[in-house]
Design a protein around this motif. Structure first.
Motif, PDB file in Angstrom:
ATOM      1  N   SER A 277     -59.080  30.901  28.466  1.00 37.33           N
ATOM      2  CA  SER A 277     -58.673  29.784  27.611  1.00 37.33           C
ATOM      3  C   SER A 277     -59.746  29.378  26.606  1.00 37.33           C
ATOM      4  O   SER A 277     -59.449  28.698  25.622  1.00 37.33           O
TER       5      SER A 277
ATOM      6  N   SER B  92     -55.945  14.731  18.619  1.00 34.65           N
ATOM      7  CA  SER B  92     -55.119  15.606  17.775  1.00 34.65           C
ATOM      8  C   SER B  92     -54.967  15.038  16.371  1.00 34.65           C
ATOM      9  O   SER B  92     -55.355  13.938  16.080  1.00 34.65           O
TER      10      SER B  92
ATOM     11  N   ALA C 179     -59.627  17.426  16.826  1.00 31.44           N
ATOM     12  CA  ALA C 179     -59.227  18.823  17.006  1.00 31.44           C
ATOM     13  C   ALA C 179     -59.841  19.687  15.901  1.00 31.44           C
ATOM     14  O   ALA C 179     -59.992  19.245  14.762  1.00 31.44           O
ATOM     15  N   ARG C 180     -60.240  20.876  16.303  1.00 32.51           N
ATOM     16  CA  ARG C 180     -60.910  21.858  15.431  1.00 32.51           C
ATOM     17  C   ARG C 180     -62.379  21.528  15.203  1.00 32.51           C
ATOM     18  O   ARG C 180     -63.068  22.260  14.490  1.00 32.51           O
TER      19      ARG C 180
ATOM     20  N   SER D  12     -63.924  24.944  17.599  1.00 31.49           N
ATOM     21  CA  SER D  12     -62.458  24.980  17.481  1.00 31.49           C
ATOM     22  C   SER D  12     -61.788  24.258  18.648  1.00 31.49           C
ATOM     23  O   SER D  12     -60.861  24.775  19.275  1.00 31.49           O
TER      24      SER D  12
ATOM     25  N   ARG E  29     -64.178  30.852  21.602  1.00 33.60           N
ATOM     26  CA  ARG E  29     -64.406  29.513  21.051  1.00 33.60           C
ATOM     27  C   ARG E  29     -65.663  28.870  21.628  1.00 33.60           C
ATOM     28  O   ARG E  29     -66.354  28.118  20.951  1.00 33.60           O
TER      29      ARG E  29
ATOM     30  N   LYS F  73     -59.618  21.926  21.061  1.00 32.27           N
ATOM     31  CA  LYS F  73     -58.207  21.598  21.116  1.00 32.27           C
ATOM     32  C   LYS F  73     -58.011  20.382  22.031  1.00 32.27           C
ATOM     33  O   LYS F  73     -58.834  20.154  22.928  1.00 32.27           O
ATOM     34  N   PRO F  74     -56.930  19.646  21.846  1.00 36.26           N
ATOM     35  CA  PRO F  74     -56.678  18.511  22.747  1.00 36.26           C
ATOM     36  C   PRO F  74     -56.656  18.923  24.220  1.00 36.26           C
ATOM     37  O   PRO F  74     -57.090  18.140  25.085  1.00 36.26           O
ATOM     38  N   GLU F  75     -56.213  20.121  24.507  1.00 36.48           N
ATOM     39  CA  GLU F  75     -56.171  20.572  25.901  1.00 36.48           C
ATOM     40  C   GLU F  75     -57.548  20.868  26.483  1.00 36.48           C
ATOM     41  O   GLU F  75     -57.673  21.151  27.673  1.00 36.48           O
ATOM     42  N   ASP F  76     -58.590  20.807  25.661  1.00 36.34           N
ATOM     43  CA  ASP F  76     -59.958  20.927  26.170  1.00 36.34           C
ATOM     44  C   ASP F  76     -60.475  19.594  26.714  1.00 36.34           C
ATOM     45  O   ASP F  76     -61.578  19.540  27.274  1.00 36.34           O
TER      46      ASP F  76
END
Length: 124
Positions: free
Chosen positions: A63, A124, A14-15, A85, A67, A87-90
């Motif tokens: 969303s 994450s 993440a990030r 950047s 980024r 995210k786990p949801e990506d």
């Protein structure tokens, strides 16, 4: 017939950042607007970003706005998706697609050709 091959996926924290590439062959690249879509397990394939044939116009899903950046190199018949950047949801399989149109579309059914996809996993 346009053939699309994605690359650049992988596992990232993440990030972190990744850059996806999609190489096109078999057609005139500048005849096509290009898009990126993604599909997570158990979910519908969703729009991520798209770019016009010239690169002069682009659109993004809310969303990923701010980024992700879509770009294309018409001399190399390649479209890119720079993802920052993360995210786990990506996490999803990312697909590139070609749409024989002047305008840029967010609708998956407007796209004529699809690649096989590349997996992006964000931990994450």
């Amino acid at each position: 017939q346009v053939h699309l091959v994605e690359s650049g996926g992988g596992l990232v924290q993440a990030r972190g950042s990744l850059r996806l590439s999609c190489a096109a062959s078999g057609g005139t690249f500048t005849n096509y607007a290009m898009g990126w879509f993604r599909q997570a397990p158990g979910k519908e394939r969703e729009f991520v970003a798209a770019i016009s044939w010239s690169g002069g116009s682009s659109v993004y899903a809310d969303s990923v706005k701010g980024r992700f950046t879509i770009s294309r190199d018409n001399a190399k018949n390649t479209v890119y998706l720079q993802m920052n950047s993360l995210k786990p949801e990506d996490t999803a399989v990312y697909y590139c697609a070609a749409d024989r149109a002047v305008w840029v579309s967010e609708r998956r059914y407007d796209y004529d050709y699809w690649g096989q996809g590349t997996q992006v996993t964000v931990s994450s």
